[in-house]
Enzyme design. Structure first.
Site, PDB file in Angstrom:
ATOM      1  N   HIS A 199     -10.268  13.706  -3.620  1.00 28.41           N
ATOM      2  CA  HIS A 199     -11.727  13.629  -3.707  1.00 28.41           C
ATOM      3  C   HIS A 199     -12.180  12.611  -4.742  1.00 28.41           C
ATOM      4  O   HIS A 199     -13.153  11.882  -4.533  1.00 28.41           O
ATOM      5  CB  HIS A 199     -12.312  15.009  -4.043  1.00 28.41           C
ATOM      6  N   GLU A 441       2.821   1.838  15.991  1.00 30.36           N
ATOM      7  CA  GLU A 441       3.336   2.257  14.681  1.00 30.36           C
ATOM      8  C   GLU A 441       4.727   2.878  14.774  1.00 30.36           C
ATOM      9  O   GLU A 441       5.187   3.518  13.838  1.00 30.36           O
ATOM     10  CB  GLU A 441       2.352   3.227  14.011  1.00 30.36           C
ATOM     11  N   ASP A 465       3.209   3.474   8.931  1.00 31.12           N
ATOM     12  CA  ASP A 465       4.237   4.215   9.651  1.00 31.12           C
ATOM     13  C   ASP A 465       5.276   3.291  10.264  1.00 31.12           C
ATOM     14  O   ASP A 465       6.466   3.612  10.283  1.00 31.12           O
ATOM     15  CB  ASP A 465       3.611   5.086  10.750  1.00 31.12           C
ATOM     16  N   CYS A 512      -4.315  -2.440  10.873  1.00 31.85           N
ATOM     17  CA  CYS A 512      -5.160  -1.586  10.039  1.00 31.85           C
ATOM     18  C   CYS A 512      -4.379  -0.865   8.950  1.00 31.85           C
ATOM     19  O   CYS A 512      -4.920  -0.003   8.268  1.00 31.85           O
ATOM     20  CB  CYS A 512      -5.909  -0.570  10.904  1.00 31.85           C
TER      21      CYS A 512
END
Length: 604
Positions: A199, A441, A465, A512
């Protein structure tokens, strides 16, 4: 305290929000309170259960008030985190288990809450996805709130932070992080715990406040008032730096601020090489609140919208309407720019409402992402129906994660079309057909990229990944993390294969993963011919400036030379040297290119 008074202490953490900050340490002591452990007489059991109920109700009211306050000042996204905490308060996995311990073991409520919280946290240990592992801290936040209320302690004490302070804490509850960042007085955050999806990291990035998380025992090693210089990009913290070090950080801070001004001034310029090769630069996002920062830094669209946040600390899965509202908001906020939404990348242990928690021997290679969705069709269809309905409101692109073969892609597309037909029969409006692509990936997808390209509308390479699976290393394992090398020759050859297959089939290919936003790799990706790169907002300006200052022909020649080398270390050293030589005068060039990154650190 003078920077010369004591020896300089160098600490390393995880760069969670880019930027450089210098200020005096403000230590926020939110250490967990000591939990009293008492045995109850039989007559005390029922009153103890009532104490628990009263504390839960009080906690719920407090969170509701905090949620309203943060919604007014910060928007709804961080408030959603507090709403998730309210749901946890009433989750039978927590409440019923605590009451059961009070009755059966005859222990006080505080002790029971702590024991149950510890058990729930263990359920997260088998989750491969960092975002969901970080939710362990939410269990602690909720448990601490209940225990403090049981003990009659102050819970949401207002904290007055000195101007330009570096806030140092063991961990930060989301409400604290949001309110302190909003105050404008915080120069930066340092926390012992957390990762890039904690957070504190999410709030800091949304407010563009530098942050270093996962810094070990920083809150114990830094004293109140110490002068702290921190780099939220590299994860470096210097405590009581020398004048020379301080000057270096001040200079880096100046360059970062200058780069931010350049970003605002150049946000509408295209990322186009000197020989006219155009690359679209998009943003990665999870929360609606990140969009203004992405647009201000020049994002041309959303290259990766992660939808797993909707499952944050819930017992029940989001409804179709909840999915629809979230996607509609993002599509409308982007004003016609392309928004690439990834379908749920969930695993078996990450789905709310699942009461059986069996540890998979190797969860990273288990039932997750598209595999899980195809095994849980109604969950998948709920999201697909919402996406089809939301496509009316903007420029949607859809992609499926962890595709390993053509049959998976066909099956997923079949579900999408079935949902389209279902909505049509129900008379619900659906947008025009939109591009449907895949995340590449896995090595299997890379090797058969030519076949996949015949049935996918676009490729998006997920390097995090892909590199992990290709090199057979677990990035979360400190013992082998040093082997994570984006410039490993096998990775470069695999990227060549993927891009080549996309070009041959005349479909767009993007990236990405973390590799896309690291300037060290910009020349490599330009040379390979990627059409789009997607990254965090703060990374866009530097990548754009590098692209605009070189030719693709030059980059291709460099890549050819690099791929004649053998080891990842040799290739990295060669690319660093070439980047330094070309961009020595670039004000916002990556600090890693100066060669002062800590040894053994892997980038991307």
């Amino acid at each position: 305290m003078s920077s010369q008074a004591t020896p300089t202490l160098r600490l390393m953490g995880i760069g969670a929000s880019p930027g450089v900050a210098v200020g005096h340490a403000f230590i926020l002591d939110r250490k967990r309170i000591r939990t009293p452990k008492l045995r109850l007489a039989e007559a005390e059991v029922e009153p103890e259960r009532m104490r628990m109920k009263t504390a839960v109700d009080l906690s719920d009211r407090q969170l509701a008030e905090l949620k309203d306050q943060i919604t007014r000042t910060e928007g709804s996204d961080h408030a959603l985190i507090l709403e998730a905490h309210r749901l946890m308060l009433h989750d039978p996995m927590l409440v019923d288990a605590v009451n059961q311990l009070i009755v059966e073991d005859r222990i006080n409520a505080e002790w029971a809450v702590r024991r149950v919280a510890r058990k729930i946290k263990h359920l997260f240990d088998n989750i491969p996805d960092e975002y969901f592992r970080e939710r362990r801290s939410d269990v602690d936040y909720v448990a601490d709130r209940i225990i403090r209320n049981l003990m009659g302690q102050v819970v949401d004490e207002e904290v007055e932070v000195p101007a330009e302070a570096i806030v140092v804490a063991h961990d930060l509850p989301p409400a604290d992080a949001a309110m302190m960042a909003r105050s404008g007085r915080v120069a930066g955050f340092v926390t012992d715990l957390g990762g890039q999806t904690s957070h504190t990291a999410i709030v800091a990035r949304a407010r563009e406040t530098p942050a270093v998380v996962g810094a070990g025992r920083a809150s114990e090693q830094i004293s109140p008032g110490d002068l702290v210089a921190m780099d939220g990009t590299r994860g470096i913290i210097l405590v009581n730096p020398t004048e020379e070090q301080l000057q270096s950080f001040r200079e880096e801070q100046r360059r970062h601020q200058e780069a931010e001004q350049v970003a605002l001034a150049t946000k509408d310029l295209e990322a186009i090489s000197t020989d006219s090769f155009r690359i679209r630069l998009n943003g990665n996002m999870e929360f609606l609140e990140e969009i203004p920062s992405l647009l201000a830094h020049g994002a041309e669209g959303i290259g990766l919208y992660r939808t797993e946040f909707m499952f944050l600390d819930r017992k029940t899965a989001p409804t179709e309407e909840e999915h629809y509202r979230a996607y509609r908001q993002v599509l409308e906020a982007m004003g016609g720019r392309p928004v690439t939404i990834r379908t749920l990348d969930l695993g078996g242990d990450k789905v709310p409402g699942k009461t059986k928690h069996e540890k998979e021997p190797n969860p990273a290679m288990g039932l997750r992402a598209i595999r899980y969705c195809l095994s849980n069709r109604e969950l998948f269809r709920t999201q697909l129906r919402a996406l089809l309905r939301a496509s009316v409101h903007g420029n949607l692109r859809l992609m499926f994660p962890l595709i390993c073969g053509v049959s998976e892609l066909r099956e997923a597309r079949s579900e999408l079309e079935a949902c389209r037909t279902e909505l049509g029969r129900a008379g619900l409006p659906v947008g025009k057909r939109f591009p449907v692509g895949i995340m590449v990936e896995t090595p299997s997808a890379a090797i058969i990229a030519d076949r996949l390209a015949q049935e996918a509308d676009f490729f998006s390479v997920g390097t995090n990944d892909l590199i992990q699976y290709s090199l057979a290393i677990d990035r979360q394992n400190r013992e082998v993390a040093y082997l994570y090398r984006p410039l490993h020759l096998s990775v470069l050859r695999m990227l060549e294969t993927i891009v080549g297959a996309a070009k041959a089939a005349n479909i767009p290919v993007s990236m990405c993963g973390e590799m896309a936003g690291d300037p060290l790799y910009t020349l490599v990706l330009l040379a390979l011919g990627f059409d789009e790169l997607s990254m965090t907002s703060g990374q866009i300006p530097a990548v754009k400036r590098f692209i605009r200052r070189v030719s693709r022909v030059d980059a291709a020649e460099l890549l050819r030379e690099a791929m004649e080398l053998t080891t990842a270390e040799e290739i990295e050293r060669f690319m660093r040297t070439e980047m330094d030589r070309r961009f020595v005068d670039t004000p916002d060039r990556a600090p890693e290119l100066t060669g002062d990154a800590p040894s053994g650190r892997t980038t991307g």
